[in-house]
Design a protein around this motif. Structure first.
Motif, mmCIF file in Angstrom:
data_model
loop_
_atom_site.group_PDB
_atom_site.id
_atom_site.type_symbol
_atom_site.label_atom_id
_atom_site.label_comp_id
_atom_site.label_asym_id
_atom_site.label_seq_id
_atom_site.Cartn_x
_atom_site.Cartn_y
_atom_site.Cartn_z
ATOM 1 N N ARG A 235 4.810 3.711 -1.939
ATOM 2 C CA ARG A 235 3.388 3.653 -2.261
ATOM 3 C C ARG A 235 3.051 2.416 -3.088
ATOM 4 O O ARG A 235 3.804 2.022 -3.974
ATOM 5 N N HIS A 236 1.884 1.860 -2.784
ATOM 6 C CA HIS A 236 1.364 0.719 -3.537
ATOM 7 C C HIS A 236 -0.113 0.966 -3.811
ATOM 8 O O HIS A 236 -0.819 1.559 -2.990
ATOM 9 N N LEU A 237 -0.564 0.492 -4.956
ATOM 10 C CA LEU A 237 -1.975 0.609 -5.321
ATOM 11 C C LEU A 237 -2.600 -0.778 -5.264
ATOM 12 O O LEU A 237 -2.298 -1.643 -6.092
ATOM 13 N N ARG B 127 -5.666 -3.393 -5.620
ATOM 14 C CA ARG B 127 -6.846 -3.536 -6.466
ATOM 15 C C ARG B 127 -7.648 -4.739 -5.999
ATOM 16 O O ARG B 127 -7.088 -5.796 -5.711
ATOM 17 N N LEU C 259 -10.065 0.492 -6.018
ATOM 18 C CA LEU C 259 -8.652 0.780 -5.786
ATOM 19 C C LEU C 259 -8.445 1.321 -4.380
ATOM 20 O O LEU C 259 -9.314 1.990 -3.822
ATOM 21 N N THR D 27 3.659 -8.395 3.201
ATOM 22 C CA THR D 27 4.390 -7.334 2.498
ATOM 23 C C THR D 27 5.900 -7.492 2.592
ATOM 24 O O THR D 27 6.639 -6.567 2.260
ATOM 25 N N LYS E 13 0.774 2.558 1.849
ATOM 26 C CA LYS E 13 2.228 2.692 1.868
ATOM 27 C C LYS E 13 2.848 1.544 2.651
ATOM 28 O O LYS E 13 2.364 1.184 3.725
ATOM 29 N N GLY F 246 -5.042 3.066 -2.234
ATOM 30 C CA GLY F 246 -3.638 3.418 -2.120
ATOM 31 C C GLY F 246 -3.147 3.285 -0.687
ATOM 32 O O GLY F 246 -3.791 3.771 0.246
ATOM 33 N N ASP G 80 -1.610 -6.363 -5.867
ATOM 34 C CA ASP G 80 -0.720 -5.267 -5.512
ATOM 35 C C ASP G 80 -0.235 -4.683 -6.827
ATOM 36 O O ASP G 80 0.625 -5.276 -7.489
ATOM 37 N N ASP G 81 -0.798 -3.536 -7.212
ATOM 38 C CA ASP G 81 -0.603 -3.013 -8.560
ATOM 39 C C ASP G 81 -1.068 -4.088 -9.550
ATOM 40 O O ASP G 81 -2.223 -4.453 -9.538
ATOM 41 N N LYS G 82 -0.163 -4.653 -10.351
ATOM 42 C CA LYS G 82 -0.564 -5.704 -11.289
ATOM 43 C C LYS G 82 -0.205 -7.098 -10.788
ATOM 44 O O LYS G 82 -0.532 -8.095 -11.434
ATOM 45 N N ARG G 83 0.456 -7.173 -9.638
ATOM 46 C CA ARG G 83 0.884 -8.465 -9.105
ATOM 47 C C ARG G 83 -0.240 -9.098 -8.285
ATOM 48 O O ARG G 83 -0.748 -8.474 -7.343
#
Length: 232
Positions: free
Chosen positions: A203-205, A207, A221, A196, A225, A223, A174-177
Motif C-alpha cells: 500500500r502507498h498513500l 498526496r 489523498l 513505481t 497498491k 490510497g 508518494d507518502d512523504k517522498r
C-alpha cells in the motif's frame, strides 16, 4: 463487421474498433457519483463519474443545474465514466459557502421508452442532488488512479484543482517522498507520471498538494497498491 460511416464534417470514413451494446428489459438508471465536492469560488471545473452497466450512458443527456442555469457536459469518457463540466464565462460564479445543484443523466434505453410501468415516467434517468462546498482558497481532487487500484510500473497521476488566486504548483508525493511538481495544467486538470519501479510492494498513500500564488494550500489523498515491483 459494420459500416463505419463517415465524419459529418470531413467526409472521411471512420474505421476501427467499435463497442456494440445490446440489452433486454433495462430499467435501471445510470449511477452518478460527484468527485469535486469541494471547489474554489469562481468558475471551477466540476467532475463526476457516471456509469451504466446496461444500455450505457447517453452523453447528450447529461446536464448540471444550479442557480437557474442548465449546463450540458463538455466531455464524457465512456470507459472511466468521467464527466466534465467546465463553467463557461456566461454561467454564474460559485460563491463561498454551499451551492445546491443537481446532475441528471439518462441511458440509451430512456430514448426508446414508449411506455413505462409504474409511477416513474423516466425510469432510466438518474437525478443526483449535490450540495457543493465552495471555499475561498485552493481545492484539489484526485481523478486517477482509482482508489485502491493496483498501479502499473508507469502510472498516470491526474487531479483537478481550483483556486481563487493563480495556481502556483501541484506537488505530487508518494507518502512523504516527492514524485514531481507540476506548474502548468489545462482547463483545471494537472497530471504527471509516477514510475513505481523503485516503490515497495504493498500500500502507498499518494498526496496531491495545490499551492496558490499567495502560498495557501490544500491537499487530497489517494490510497493505491503497488502489486509487483518493476525490478528484475
Amino acid at each position: 463487421s459494420v459500416d463505419s460511416g463517415k465524419d459529418r464534417f470531413t467526409g472521411r470514413s471512420r474505421p476501427g474498433r467499435y463497442l456494440l451494446r445490446s440489452w433486454v428489459n433495462d430499467v435501471r438508471p445510470p449511477v452518478i457519483r460527484v468527485l469535486t465536492t469541494r471547489v474554489a469560488a469562481g468558475r471551477p471545473l466540476l467532475v463526476a463519474r457516471i456509469i451504466d452497466t446496461g444500455a450505457g450512458v447517453n452523453p447528450y443527456s447529461i446536464v448540471l443545474g444550479y442557480r437557474r442555469v442548465l449546463l450540458g457536459a463538455a466531455a464524457y469518457d465512456p470507459g472511466s465514466g468521467l464527466t466534465f463540466f467546465p463553467l463557461p464565462p456566461q454561467a454564474p460564479k460559485l460563491t463561498a459557502g454551499r451551492t445546491t445543484s443537481v446532475i441528471a443523466a439518462s441511458d440509451f434505453q430512456e430514448a426508446k421508452n414508449v411506455s413505462t410501468a409504474g409511477e416513474n415516467i423516466m425510469p432510466n434517468t438518474a437525478f443526483y442532488p449535490l450540495d457543493l462546498k465552495v471555499v475561498r482558497g485552493p481545492a484539489v481532487t484526485w481523478l486517477a488512479p482509482a482508489s485502491g487500484a493496483c498501479v502499473p510500473a508507469s502510472t498516470p497521476l491526474v487531479v483537478t484543482a481550483s483556486a481563487t488566486r493563480r495556481i502556483g504548483a501541484i506537488r505530487f508525493f508518494d507518502d512523504k517522498r516527492p514524485i514531481r511538481t507540476v506548474r502548468r495544467g489545462s482547463s483545471g486538470i494537472f497530471s504527471t507520471t509516477w514510475s513505481t519501479g523503485r516503490a515497495a510492494k504493498g500500500r502507498h498513500l499518494l498526496r496531491a498538494v495545490v499551492v496558490d500564488g499567495a502560498g495557501a494550500r490544500a491537499e487530497a489523498l489517494r490510497g493505491v497498491k503497488v502489486c509487483r515491483s518493476a525490478k528484475r
